[in-house]
Scaffold this motif. Structure first.
Motif, mmCIF file in Angstrom:
data_model
loop_
_atom_site.group_PDB
_atom_site.id
_atom_site.type_symbol
_atom_site.label_atom_id
_atom_site.label_comp_id
_atom_site.label_asym_id
_atom_site.label_seq_id
_atom_site.Cartn_x
_atom_site.Cartn_y
_atom_site.Cartn_z
ATOM 1 N N ASN A 1 0.850 -1.190 0.000
ATOM 2 C CA ASN A 1 0.000 0.000 0.000
ATOM 3 C C ASN A 1 0.887 1.242 0.000
ATOM 4 N N ARG A 2 0.576 2.182 -0.834
ATOM 5 C CA ARG A 2 1.302 3.460 -0.932
ATOM 6 C C ARG A 2 2.800 3.254 -1.156
ATOM 7 N N SER A 3 3.151 2.287 -1.970
ATOM 8 C CA SER A 3 4.561 2.108 -2.301
ATOM 9 C C SER A 3 4.991 3.180 -3.299
ATOM 10 N N LEU A 4 6.233 3.581 -3.204
ATOM 11 C CA LEU A 4 6.798 4.607 -4.075
ATOM 12 C C LEU A 4 7.915 4.007 -4.914
ATOM 13 N N LEU A 5 8.318 4.737 -5.944
ATOM 14 C CA LEU A 5 9.428 4.271 -6.756
ATOM 15 C C LEU A 5 10.715 4.203 -5.933
ATOM 16 N N SER A 6 10.805 5.047 -4.912
ATOM 17 C CA SER A 6 11.993 5.055 -4.061
ATOM 18 C C SER A 6 11.842 4.163 -2.837
ATOM 19 N N ASP A 7 10.623 3.664 -2.565
ATOM 20 C CA ASP A 7 10.373 2.792 -1.421
ATOM 21 C C ASP A 7 9.435 1.691 -1.870
ATOM 22 N N LEU A 8 9.973 0.483 -1.993
ATOM 23 C CA LEU A 8 9.211 -0.635 -2.539
ATOM 24 C C LEU A 8 8.498 -1.444 -1.475
ATOM 25 N N HIS A 9 8.501 -1.000 -0.225
ATOM 26 C CA HIS A 9 7.922 -1.796 0.857
ATOM 27 C C HIS A 9 6.645 -1.190 1.417
ATOM 28 N N GLY A 10 6.112 -0.175 0.792
ATOM 29 C CA GLY A 10 4.815 0.356 1.180
ATOM 30 C C GLY A 10 4.872 1.267 2.384
ATOM 31 N N ALA A 11 3.756 1.946 2.631
ATOM 32 C CA ALA A 11 3.622 2.868 3.759
ATOM 33 C C ALA A 11 2.189 2.815 4.260
ATOM 34 N N SER A 12 2.016 3.141 5.532
ATOM 35 C CA SER A 12 0.695 3.092 6.164
ATOM 36 C C SER A 12 -0.226 4.160 5.580
ATOM 37 N N GLN A 13 -1.499 3.817 5.486
ATOM 38 C CA GLN A 13 -2.501 4.782 5.054
ATOM 39 C C GLN A 13 -2.792 5.803 6.146
ATOM 40 N N ILE A 14 -2.359 5.497 7.373
ATOM 41 C CA ILE A 14 -2.528 6.435 8.484
ATOM 42 C C ILE A 14 -1.344 7.396 8.448
ATOM 43 N N THR A 15 -1.470 8.459 7.714
ATOM 44 C CA THR A 15 -0.371 9.384 7.487
ATOM 45 C C THR A 15 -0.147 10.280 8.712
ATOM 46 N N LYS A 16 0.927 11.059 8.663
ATOM 47 C CA LYS A 16 1.270 11.930 9.792
ATOM 48 C C LYS A 16 0.213 12.988 10.034
ATOM 49 N N ASP A 17 -0.383 13.521 8.974
ATOM 50 C CA ASP A 17 -1.403 14.551 9.184
ATOM 51 C C ASP A 17 -2.650 13.966 9.834
ATOM 52 N N ILE A 18 -2.994 12.722 9.488
ATOM 53 C CA ILE A 18 -4.145 12.088 10.142
ATOM 54 C C ILE A 18 -3.843 11.820 11.610
ATOM 55 N N ARG A 19 -2.612 11.417 11.908
ATOM 56 C CA ARG A 19 -2.243 11.161 13.312
ATOM 57 C C ARG A 19 -2.268 12.446 14.128
ATOM 58 N N SER A 20 -1.744 13.523 13.557
ATOM 59 C CA SER A 20 -1.725 14.788 14.309
ATOM 60 C C SER A 20 -3.141 15.296 14.547
ATOM 61 N N THR A 21 -4.015 15.143 13.567
ATOM 62 C CA THR A 21 -5.404 15.547 13.757
ATOM 63 C C THR A 21 -6.077 14.693 14.826
ATOM 64 N N THR A 22 -5.795 13.391 14.819
ATOM 65 C CA THR A 22 -6.339 12.503 15.843
ATOM 66 C C THR A 22 -5.874 12.917 17.233
ATOM 67 N N ASP A 23 -4.572 13.254 17.370
ATOM 68 C CA ASP A 23 -4.047 13.680 18.670
ATOM 69 C C ASP A 23 -4.704 14.981 19.130
ATOM 70 N N ALA A 24 -4.892 15.918 18.205
ATOM 71 C CA ALA A 24 -5.517 17.192 18.576
ATOM 72 C C ALA A 24 -6.958 16.981 19.035
ATOM 73 N N MET A 25 -7.683 16.085 18.370
ATOM 74 C CA MET A 25 -9.054 15.794 18.782
ATOM 75 C C MET A 25 -9.087 15.139 20.160
#
Length: 474
Positions: A213-237
């Motif tokens: 999921n969300r793999s990039l040409l520079s990173d072939l192992h994927g990344a979480s759909q829970i991005t940093k902006d979603i985490r920061s918004t969750t913490d603020a809430m």
């Protein structure tokens, strides 16, 4: 050769352990147990236990995963889904396992599909069905070749305590996957490992497929759909809700100031703090002492917290693409069906992108399954297509109306815009249901009526008048 495999195994286990960082954090945001950093500027330390967990990430990921349903696989050159591949899918319970794999991939950025031939010694294994299982990144790691994007080697790690722990770095059981062999190792022996089983499959490819999921040409192992902006918004809430609870605990009840009143005037037992508190929150306070006076402060206004939460919820909607009704903020007037569908546009498009990415992995897994059972791949199998259910959510009546219009409308040369088979596919009928409908289509209305009335009017022991004698039929 044994020492080379041990060296490769040791390297892969080391890489596996190095990739465990962050998985626990991903899971905590998904299940709502993440505890954000407490600023503590306006909250007393003894009330910080009121910190609230927010399930925004789970709502987001589940909304995507609920729209990812595989319905079959079609080989190039064929009009229908392949029955054999779908039987393998059902035999391996991949309807359920694929859902878990998609969730793990969205959560952690990767999951894995493992293939193997049926075990001849296992009475529960069908000798005509390959084994396909889905594993999360807590158990499997694949070394991907950056040149062609294919898996070079992979490892499956098992520990008695299931999860990785810094004080128990050595696994208890490891399975090593290479392009030619699959070998199981137990932690013991002179070299540190003892072979439990060894299979020479000679496929030429590693029977492990990453579900990225969300793999990039520079990173072939994927990344979480829970991005940093979603985490920061969750913490603020979470912090805002904590402050809301704190304010409600401290200042929701109007505070009073009492002058010229002794403790014994409040209750018959001034040493009992509970009775004193009951007198404090009473609606009416009467004192005999004429010098006694009382003043009251107004209760705290909580609107600033609720308005902040509304703004954070809208920020979360813009970051995730979730419709307003998914996050429980709507206008006073209920939205129409067209407005609801329009609000889901981003979510539907995101689900279609995930179908395209995950579909490629499932197609590769099915090719490996064909190699395991047939030993070779036909040219058409390289152009396999994964069939997905429509991720949009129109009502059945609206969809049926649109399909019927297309099936009954005619082109300039008199042909229907879409055939009946296409209409039934668009209405999400399964392969078995469509085959049964075709059998009914081949029967005329007269023959169907005869089948219905025959049991009622035909006496026992009498021949069927509609059935021709065998000589005449010949």
């Amino acid at each position: 050769m044994a020492s080379d495999n041990i060296a490769l195994l040791t390297k892969l286990v080391h890489d596996f352990d190095g990739r465990q960082d962050g998985l626990e954090s991903n899971l905590s945001y998904y299940d709502g147990s993440a505890q954000p950093t407490q600023i503590g500027l306006a909250t007393p330390p003894n009330m910080r236990s009121l910190l609230v967990s927010i399930g925004l990430s789970r709502t987001y990921l589940n909304a995507i995963e609920e729209r990812l349903d595989v319905e079959g696989f079609r080989i190039s050159g064929k009009a229908r889904a392949d029955k054999r591949l779908w039987e393998w899918w059902q035999a391996n319970n991949l309807d359920e396992q694929s859902s878990f794999g998609h969730t793990e991939s969205l959560m952690h950025g990767r999951a894995y599909i493992l293939g193997s031939a049926p075990d001849p010694e296992d009475p529960l294994d069908d000798p005509e069905v390959p084994k396909l299982t889905v594993e999360g990144p807590q158990r499997v790691w694949a070394d991907i070749n950056r040149r062609n994007g294919r898996v070079k080697n992979a490892v499956r790690v098992l520990r008695d305590d299931v999860t990785y722990a810094a004080d128990n770095p050595d696994p208890d059981y490891v399975t090593l996957y290479t392009p030619t062999t699959t070998t199981g190792y137990i932690k013991s022996g002179r070299l540190g490992w003892t072979i439990d089983f060894h299979v020479e499959h000679n496929l030429g490819v590693v029977p492990v497929v990453p579900l990225l999921n969300r793999s990039l040409l520079s990173d072939l192992h994927g990344a979480s759909q829970i991005t940093k902006d979603i985490r920061s918004t969750t913490d603020a809430m979470a912090r805002t809700l904590m402050n809301l609870q704190t304010t409600a605990e401290l200042m929701a009840v109007p505070q009073r100031l009492l002058f010229g009143v002794k403790p014994e005037d409040l209750t018959d037992d001034p040493t009992n703090s509970y009775k004193v508190f009951q007198a404090y929150i009473a609606r009416i306070l009467a004192f005999e002492d004429s010098d006694g006076k009382a003043q009251q402060f107004s209760a705290a206004e909580l609107r600033n917290f609720t308005e902040t939460l509304d703004q954070l919820t809208k920020k979360a909607a813009s970051e995730t693409g979730l419709p307003p009704q998914y996050l429980s903020f709507t206008s006073d007037n209920p939205a129409s069906a067209d407005a609801i569908r329009a609000s889901e546009t981003r979510l539907v498009k995101l689900a279609e992108r995930k179908q395209r990415i995950f579909g490629s992995a499932w197609e590769q897994a099915m090719r490996i399954a064909l190699l395991l059972m047939d030993g070779k791949l036909d040219r058409e199998a390289h152009r396999m297509e994964t069939l997905w259910r429509d991720p949009a959510t129109p009502t059945f009546a609206a969809k049926a109306d649109a399909v019927v219009k297309l099936a009954t409308a005619s082109t300039p040369d008199g042909r229907p815009v879409i055939p009946v088979e296409r209409a039934r596919i668009d209405l999400n009928y399964t392969v078995e249901e469509r085959e049964e409908m075709e059998k009914w289509d081949k029967q005329s209305a007269t023959s169907q009526l005869a089948e219905l009335v025959r049991p009622k009017f035909q006496e026992p022991g009498q021949p069927d008048p509609n059935q021709k004698p065998e000589a005449d039929a010949a």
